[in-house]
Design an enzyme around this catalytic site. Structure first.
Site, PDB file in Angstrom:
ATOM      1  N   GLY A 265       0.804  -1.222   0.000  1.00 29.49           N
ATOM      2  CA  GLY A 265       0.000   0.000   0.000  1.00 29.49           C
ATOM      3  C   GLY A 265       0.840   1.276   0.000  1.00 29.49           C
TER       4      GLY A 265
ATOM      5  N   ALA B 214       2.185   3.024   9.386  1.00 25.92           N
ATOM      6  CA  ALA B 214       1.450   1.808   9.777  1.00 25.92           C
ATOM      7  C   ALA B 214       0.113   2.202  10.396  1.00 25.92           C
ATOM      8  CB  ALA B 214       2.271   0.982  10.763  1.00 25.92           C
ATOM      9  N   GLY B 215      -0.924   1.548   9.960  1.00 23.30           N
ATOM     10  CA  GLY B 215      -2.238   1.874  10.503  1.00 23.30           C
ATOM     11  C   GLY B 215      -3.233   0.781  10.179  1.00 23.30           C
ATOM     12  N   ILE B 216      -4.304   0.775  10.939  1.00 17.66           N
ATOM     13  CA  ILE B 216      -5.397  -0.168  10.690  1.00 17.66           C
ATOM     14  C   ILE B 216      -6.690   0.639  10.601  1.00 17.66           C
ATOM     15  CG2 ILE B 216      -4.327  -2.170  11.786  1.00 17.66           C
ATOM     16  CD1 ILE B 216      -5.938  -1.514  14.340  1.00 17.66           C
ATOM     17  N   THR B 217      -7.711   0.006  10.058  1.00 16.87           N
ATOM     18  CA  THR B 217      -9.014   0.663  10.025  1.00 16.87           C
ATOM     19  C   THR B 217     -10.096  -0.367  10.326  1.00 16.87           C
ATOM     20  OG1 THR B 217     -10.372   2.233   8.799  1.00 16.87           O
ATOM     21  CG2 THR B 217      -9.534   0.366   7.565  1.00 16.87           C
TER      22      THR B 217
ATOM     23  N   TYR C 107     -11.505   5.234  14.396  1.00 19.77           N
ATOM     24  CA  TYR C 107     -10.441   5.517  13.422  1.00 19.77           C
ATOM     25  C   TYR C 107     -10.194   7.028  13.318  1.00 19.77           C
ATOM     26  CZ  TYR C 107      -8.024   5.691   8.903  1.00 19.77           C
ATOM     27  OH  TYR C 107      -7.122   5.936   7.892  1.00 19.77           O
TER      28      TYR C 107
ATOM     29  N   PRO D  93      -4.223  11.273   3.623  1.00 23.82           N
ATOM     30  CA  PRO D  93      -4.629  10.794   2.299  1.00 23.82           C
ATOM     31  C   PRO D  93      -6.145  10.911   2.152  1.00 23.82           C
ATOM     32  CG  PRO D  93      -3.278   9.160   3.457  1.00 23.82           C
ATOM     33  CD  PRO D  93      -3.691  10.183   4.465  1.00 23.82           C
ATOM     34  N   GLY D  94      -6.571  11.138   0.919  1.00 25.46           N
ATOM     35  CA  GLY D  94      -8.004  11.028   0.625  1.00 25.46           C
ATOM     36  C   GLY D  94      -8.305   9.554   0.411  1.00 25.46           C
TER      37      GLY D  94
ATOM     38  N   ILE E  23      -7.443   6.391  -1.288  1.00 28.67           N
ATOM     39  CA  ILE E  23      -6.304   5.834  -2.024  1.00 28.67           C
ATOM     40  C   ILE E  23      -6.537   4.342  -2.232  1.00 28.67           C
ATOM     41  CG2 ILE E  23      -3.790   5.598  -2.093  1.00 28.67           C
ATOM     42  CD1 ILE E  23      -4.715   8.534  -1.866  1.00 28.67           C
TER      43      ILE E  23
HETATM   44  P1  NAD Z   1      -2.565  -1.203   4.109  1.00 30.40           P
HETATM   45  O1  NAD Z   1      -3.366  -2.022   5.049  1.00 30.40           O
HETATM   46  O2  NAD Z   1      -2.616  -1.528   2.663  1.00 30.40           O
HETATM   47  O3  NAD Z   1      -1.060  -1.169   4.613  1.00 30.40           O
HETATM   48  C1  NAD Z   1      -0.774  -0.942   5.981  1.00 30.40           C
HETATM   49  C2  NAD Z   1       0.471  -1.708   6.365  1.00 30.40           C
HETATM   50  O4  NAD Z   1       0.701  -1.457   7.768  1.00 30.40           O
HETATM   51  C3  NAD Z   1       0.312  -3.233   6.224  1.00 30.40           C
HETATM   52  O5  NAD Z   1       1.415  -3.757   5.530  1.00 30.40           O
HETATM   53  C4  NAD Z   1       0.262  -3.744   7.661  1.00 30.40           C
HETATM   54  O6  NAD Z   1       0.849  -5.033   7.828  1.00 30.40           O
HETATM   55  C5  NAD Z   1       1.070  -2.667   8.390  1.00 30.40           C
HETATM   56  N1  NAD Z   1       0.775  -2.609   9.818  1.00 30.40           N
HETATM   57  C6  NAD Z   1      -0.443  -2.542  10.411  1.00 30.40           C
HETATM   58  N2  NAD Z   1      -0.316  -2.542  11.748  1.00 30.40           N
HETATM   59  C7  NAD Z   1       1.012  -2.590  12.004  1.00 30.40           C
HETATM   60  C8  NAD Z   1       1.787  -2.605  13.193  1.00 30.40           C
HETATM   61  N3  NAD Z   1       1.220  -2.584  14.399  1.00 30.40           N
HETATM   62  N4  NAD Z   1       3.137  -2.655  13.099  1.00 30.40           N
HETATM   63  C9  NAD Z   1       3.740  -2.700  11.874  1.00 30.40           C
HETATM   64  N5  NAD Z   1       3.053  -2.691  10.725  1.00 30.40           N
HETATM   65  C10 NAD Z   1       1.717  -2.640  10.784  1.00 30.40           C
HETATM   66  O7  NAD Z   1      -3.024   0.327   4.332  1.00 30.40           O
HETATM   67  P2  NAD Z   1      -2.844   1.666   3.449  1.00 30.40           P
HETATM   68  O8  NAD Z   1      -4.140   1.958   2.795  1.00 30.40           O
HETATM   69  O9  NAD Z   1      -1.606   1.616   2.653  1.00 30.40           O
HETATM   70  O10 NAD Z   1      -2.722   2.720   4.638  1.00 30.40           O
HETATM   71  C11 NAD Z   1      -1.487   3.242   5.092  1.00 30.40           C
HETATM   72  C12 NAD Z   1      -1.787   4.387   6.048  1.00 30.40           C
HETATM   73  O11 NAD Z   1      -2.551   5.386   5.365  1.00 30.40           O
HETATM   74  C13 NAD Z   1      -2.603   3.974   7.268  1.00 30.40           C
HETATM   75  O12 NAD Z   1      -2.145   4.677   8.414  1.00 30.40           O
HETATM   76  C14 NAD Z   1      -4.017   4.406   6.903  1.00 30.40           C
HETATM   77  O13 NAD Z   1      -4.810   4.681   8.023  1.00 30.40           O
HETATM   78  C15 NAD Z   1      -3.717   5.674   6.113  1.00 30.40           C
HETATM   79  N6  NAD Z   1      -4.801   6.070   5.218  1.00 30.40           N
HETATM   80  C16 NAD Z   1      -5.117   5.324   4.133  1.00 30.40           C
HETATM   81  C17 NAD Z   1      -6.148   5.763   3.307  1.00 30.40           C
HETATM   82  C18 NAD Z   1      -6.534   5.021   2.048  1.00 30.40           C
HETATM   83  O14 NAD Z   1      -7.466   5.455   1.384  1.00 30.40           O
HETATM   84  N7  NAD Z   1      -5.872   3.925   1.716  1.00 30.40           N
HETATM   85  C19 NAD Z   1      -6.855   6.933   3.591  1.00 30.40           C
HETATM   86  C20 NAD Z   1      -6.511   7.642   4.725  1.00 30.40           C
HETATM   87  C21 NAD Z   1      -5.478   7.210   5.533  1.00 30.40           C
END
Ligand code: NAD
Length: 251
Positions: free
Chosen positions: A21, A95-98, A159, A189-190, A192
């Site tokens: 990601g 790093a983040g979760i949702t 979140y 990010p918006g 993504i």
């Molecule tokens: P994704 O789930 O595709 O990737 C996130 C990565 O973080 C994964 O590889 C996961 O294994 C890792 N991770 C999660 N918890 C972890 C931990 N405790 N320690 C180490 N690694 C950990 O997510 P993404 O869409 O690429 O999102 C990345 C960031 O962007 C996040 O913080 C998310 O909240 C933020 N974000 C994403 C979007 C979007 O539209 N994709 C929008 C707003 C914010």
């Protein structure tokens, strides 16, 4: 005045959550600009994949498996990174979760996990790496927040609250370290197109069609903004919100 472009040659960067990601794109772009990148992720195999792809194009990267929201794992990851790459001067807390849950259905455990990964994680990692930046008198911290904290988002109170905390953390540290050579900014990010979004209940193409640009963002859209904030040229930019959302939300 620098007319050389934004080289990150000689810098060591940590990108958390870089197995896939947005984080993987950030690691790739920082490495392409010359930084040696530590790819931190819970997902060891994914982290290896990102690091290997960077190495294949001539960049420098190591994969560091571990939980970025657990203090002893963070300390171990930081020690390995310093040993193998040198002092860290760029940190991207990505790093983040949702999760999606109507507010009254959010359990205490789920709330704690969300805050634990999305807010306590950046606290722990930053606390571990900031002393080295203070020693060097130079540092760049970029936190990946979310447009959900700017606009609000139904069924995402936990979140949005965690990401709102990240924005507060960004601003507080920006002011605390403003005269120490360290900048701290955040990128919300918006929408993504990443595995995280694909795994959720959202119809990506339908939502993308409602966007001003009629498309979802790409991970690299975020990465280019992060690369700028990590650069020498961004040295007078701190405490800021650098929204990358295709015009969805205008501040
Ligand atoms: P994704 O789930 O595709 O990737 C996130 C990565 O973080 C994964 O590889 C996961 O294994 C890792 N991770 C999660 N918890 C972890 C931990 N405790 N320690 C180490 N690694 C950990 O997510 P993404 O869409 O690429 O999102 C990345 C960031 O962007 C996040 O913080 C998310 O909240 C933020 N974000 C994403 C979007 C979007 O539209 N994709 C929008 C707003 C914010």
């Amino acid at each position: 005045m620098s007319l050389q472009g934004s080289s990150l040659e000689g810098r060591v960067a940590v990108v958390t959550g870089a197995a896939r990601g947005i984080g993987a794109a950030v690691a790739t772009v920082l490495a392409a600009r010359g930084a040696a990148v530590a790819v931190w992720d819970l997902n060891a195999e994914g982290a290896e994949k990102t690091a290997a792809a960077i190495q294949e194009t001539g960049g420098t990267a190591i994969a560091v498996a571990g939980d970025a929201a657990e203090a002893s794992a963070v300390a171990a990851a930081a020690a390995r990174t310093r040993d193998e790459l040198g002092p860290v001067s760029i940190l991207v807390n990505n790093a983040g979760i949702t999760a999606y849950q109507p507010f009254t259905g959010i359990t205490e455990d789920v709330w704690d996990r969300m805050i634990g990964v999305n807010l306590k994680g950046p606290f722990l990692v930053t606390r571990e790496l900031v002393p080295g930046m203070l020693d060097a008198g130079w540092g760049r911290i970029v936190n990946i927040s979310s447009s959900s904290a700017q606009t609000g988002a139904p069924a995402m109170a936990h979140y949005a609250a965690s990401k709102g905390g990240v924005i507060g953390l960004t601003r507080a540290l920006a002011v605390e370290y403003a005269d120490r050579g360290i900048t701290v900014n955040h990128v919300p990010p918006g929408f993504i197109d990443t595995p995280l979004v694909r795994e959720g209940p959202v119809d990506v193409d339908a939502v993308a069609a409602t966007m001003p640009m009629k498309r979802a963002g790409r991970p690299e859209d975020i990465a280019y903004a992060v690369a700028y904030l990590a650069s020498e040229e961004a040295g007078y930019v701190t405490g800021q919100t650098f929204s990358v959302n295709g015009g969805r939300y205008l501040v």
